[in-house]
Design an enzyme around this catalytic site. Sequence first.
Site, PDB file in Angstrom:
ATOM      1  N   ASP A  30       0.833  -1.181  -0.004  1.00  8.48           N
ATOM      2  CA  ASP A  30       0.097   0.117  -0.096  1.00  8.48           C
ATOM      3  C   ASP A  30       0.933   1.432   0.037  1.00  8.48           C
ATOM      4  O   ASP A  30       1.789   1.338   0.458  1.00  8.48           O
ATOM      5  CB  ASP A  30      -0.974  -0.186   1.165  1.00  8.48           C
ATOM      6  CG  ASP A  30      -2.148   0.953   1.156  1.00  8.48           C
ATOM      7  OD1 ASP A  30      -3.406   0.485   0.977  1.00  8.48           O
ATOM      8  OD2 ASP A  30      -1.821   2.054   0.991  1.00  8.48           O
ATOM      9  N   ILE A  31       0.435   2.280  -0.849  1.00 11.77           N
ATOM     10  CA  ILE A  31       1.291   3.404  -0.900  1.00 11.77           C
ATOM     11  C   ILE A  31       1.103   4.251   0.529  1.00 11.77           C
ATOM     12  O   ILE A  31       2.135   5.216   0.517  1.00 11.77           O
ATOM     13  CB  ILE A  31       0.901   4.121  -2.487  1.00 11.77           C
ATOM     14  CG1 ILE A  31       1.718   5.037  -2.785  1.00 11.77           C
ATOM     15  CG2 ILE A  31      -0.529   4.993  -1.818  1.00 11.77           C
ATOM     16  CD1 ILE A  31       1.668   5.668  -4.320  1.00 11.77           C
ATOM     17  N   ASN A  84     -12.810  -2.990   2.308  1.00 12.85           N
ATOM     18  CA  ASN A  84     -13.724  -1.880   2.626  1.00 12.85           C
ATOM     19  C   ASN A  84     -14.824  -2.005   1.302  1.00 12.85           C
ATOM     20  O   ASN A  84     -14.162  -2.120   0.152  1.00 12.85           O
ATOM     21  CB  ASN A  84     -13.045  -0.689   2.752  1.00 12.85           C
ATOM     22  CG  ASN A  84     -12.146  -0.390   3.568  1.00 12.85           C
ATOM     23  OD1 ASN A  84     -12.744  -0.770   4.883  1.00 12.85           O
ATOM     24  ND2 ASN A  84     -11.021   0.091   3.651  1.00 12.85           N
ATOM     25  N   GLY A  90     -15.370   3.446   3.283  1.00 12.63           N
ATOM     26  CA  GLY A  90     -14.035   3.947   3.188  1.00 12.63           C
ATOM     27  C   GLY A  90     -13.300   3.160   1.866  1.00 12.63           C
ATOM     28  O   GLY A  90     -12.057   3.431   1.832  1.00 12.63           O
ATOM     29  N   GLN A  91     -14.227   2.854   0.915  1.00 12.76           N
ATOM     30  CA  GLN A  91     -13.604   2.287  -0.205  1.00 12.76           C
ATOM     31  C   GLN A  91     -13.269   3.293  -1.113  1.00 12.76           C
ATOM     32  O   GLN A  91     -14.217   4.190  -1.460  1.00 12.76           O
ATOM     33  CB  GLN A  91     -14.703   1.194  -0.964  1.00 12.76           C
ATOM     34  CG  GLN A  91     -13.961   0.557  -2.188  1.00 12.76           C
ATOM     35  CD  GLN A  91     -14.761  -0.326  -2.792  1.00 12.76           C
ATOM     36  OE1 GLN A  91     -15.872  -0.731  -2.407  1.00 12.76           O
ATOM     37  NE2 GLN A  91     -14.347  -1.100  -3.856  1.00 12.76           N
ATOM     38  N   HIS A  97      -9.993  -5.109  -3.162  1.00  8.37           N
ATOM     39  CA  HIS A  97      -8.583  -5.431  -2.724  1.00  8.37           C
ATOM     40  C   HIS A  97      -8.839  -5.971  -1.115  1.00  8.37           C
ATOM     41  O   HIS A  97      -9.423  -5.331  -0.726  1.00  8.37           O
ATOM     42  CB  HIS A  97      -7.775  -4.407  -2.887  1.00  8.37           C
ATOM     43  CG  HIS A  97      -8.320  -2.917  -2.336  1.00  8.37           C
ATOM     44  ND1 HIS A  97      -9.412  -2.595  -3.226  1.00  8.37           N
ATOM     45  CD2 HIS A  97      -8.117  -2.296  -1.305  1.00  8.37           C
ATOM     46  CE1 HIS A  97      -9.711  -1.274  -2.633  1.00  8.37           C
ATOM     47  NE2 HIS A  97      -8.981  -1.154  -1.543  1.00  8.37           N
TER      48      HIS A  97
HETATM   49  P1  AMP Z   1      -9.577   1.697   0.201  1.00  6.68           P
HETATM   50  O1  AMP Z   1      -9.907   2.842   0.704  1.00  6.68           O
HETATM   51  O2  AMP Z   1     -10.195   0.377   1.095  1.00  6.68           O
HETATM   52  O3  AMP Z   1     -10.442   1.459  -1.329  1.00  6.68           O
HETATM   53  O4  AMP Z   1      -8.188   1.293  -0.246  1.00  6.68           O
HETATM   54  C1  AMP Z   1      -7.409   1.705  -1.204  1.00  6.68           C
HETATM   55  C2  AMP Z   1      -6.058   1.804  -0.757  1.00  6.68           C
HETATM   56  O5  AMP Z   1      -5.190   1.854  -1.925  1.00  6.68           O
HETATM   57  C3  AMP Z   1      -5.407   3.022   0.337  1.00  6.68           C
HETATM   58  O6  AMP Z   1      -5.122   2.308   1.409  1.00  6.68           O
HETATM   59  C4  AMP Z   1      -4.364   3.582  -0.573  1.00  6.68           C
HETATM   60  O7  AMP Z   1      -3.348   3.919   0.301  1.00  6.68           O
HETATM   61  C5  AMP Z   1      -4.159   2.553  -1.459  1.00  6.68           C
HETATM   62  N1  AMP Z   1      -3.361   3.311  -2.846  1.00  6.68           N
HETATM   63  C6  AMP Z   1      -3.914   4.268  -3.640  1.00  6.68           C
HETATM   64  N2  AMP Z   1      -3.056   4.176  -4.500  1.00  6.68           N
HETATM   65  C7  AMP Z   1      -2.158   3.384  -4.631  1.00  6.68           C
HETATM   66  C8  AMP Z   1      -1.120   3.111  -5.325  1.00  6.68           C
HETATM   67  N3  AMP Z   1      -0.811   3.932  -6.645  1.00  6.68           N
HETATM   68  N4  AMP Z   1      -0.226   2.114  -4.945  1.00  6.68           N
HETATM   69  C9  AMP Z   1      -0.440   1.377  -3.995  1.00  6.68           C
HETATM   70  N5  AMP Z   1      -1.585   1.604  -2.991  1.00  6.68           N
HETATM   71  C10 AMP Z   1      -2.372   2.649  -3.628  1.00  6.68           C
END
Ligand code: AMP
Length: 111
Positions: A30-31, A84, A90-91, A97
């Site tokens: 996760d970024i 989520n 929170g999605q 994922h």
């Molecule tokens: P959610 O909020 O459950 O949809 O989770 C989305 C997740 O994706 C969040 O924890 C972000 O930090 C992560 N995210 C967003 N962009 C990227 C990216 N380019 N590479 C890796 N993780 C990411």
Amino acid sequence: MVDCLFCKIVAGEIPATVVLDGDGWLAFEDIDPKAPVHVLVVPKRHLADIGELGTDPAAAASLVAGIGAVARELGLSAYRTVFNTGAEAGQSVFHTHAHVLGGRNLSWPPG
Ligand code: AMP
Ligand code: ZN
């Protein structure tokens, strides 16, 4: 064709730190990590949320296998897996994922 961040990561069009590349799933860091270990495990097929994932039992089984493989790879004895579903929960990326969180004590219930 949906314009999807995680489809682009799966396709290699956007860089990510890949942890494991499995049969039908990809795991990457996760970024914006919320724990010392924070890995996302995604189906390679575009499925928007866990409800859609459930319509493809092979993809669902493969994703669960991927979560286990990540835990073994990273030596996690305890971890939390979160999906989520829906913006109000929170999605923010609508390609389903599993968040795999570990490396610290994770309180339950979460705050
Ligand atoms: P959610 O909020 O459950 O949809 O989770 C989305 C997740 O994706 C969040 O924890 C972000 O930090 C992560 N995210 C967003 N962009 C990227 C990216 N380019 N590479 C890796 N993780 C990411
Ligand atoms: Zn997608």
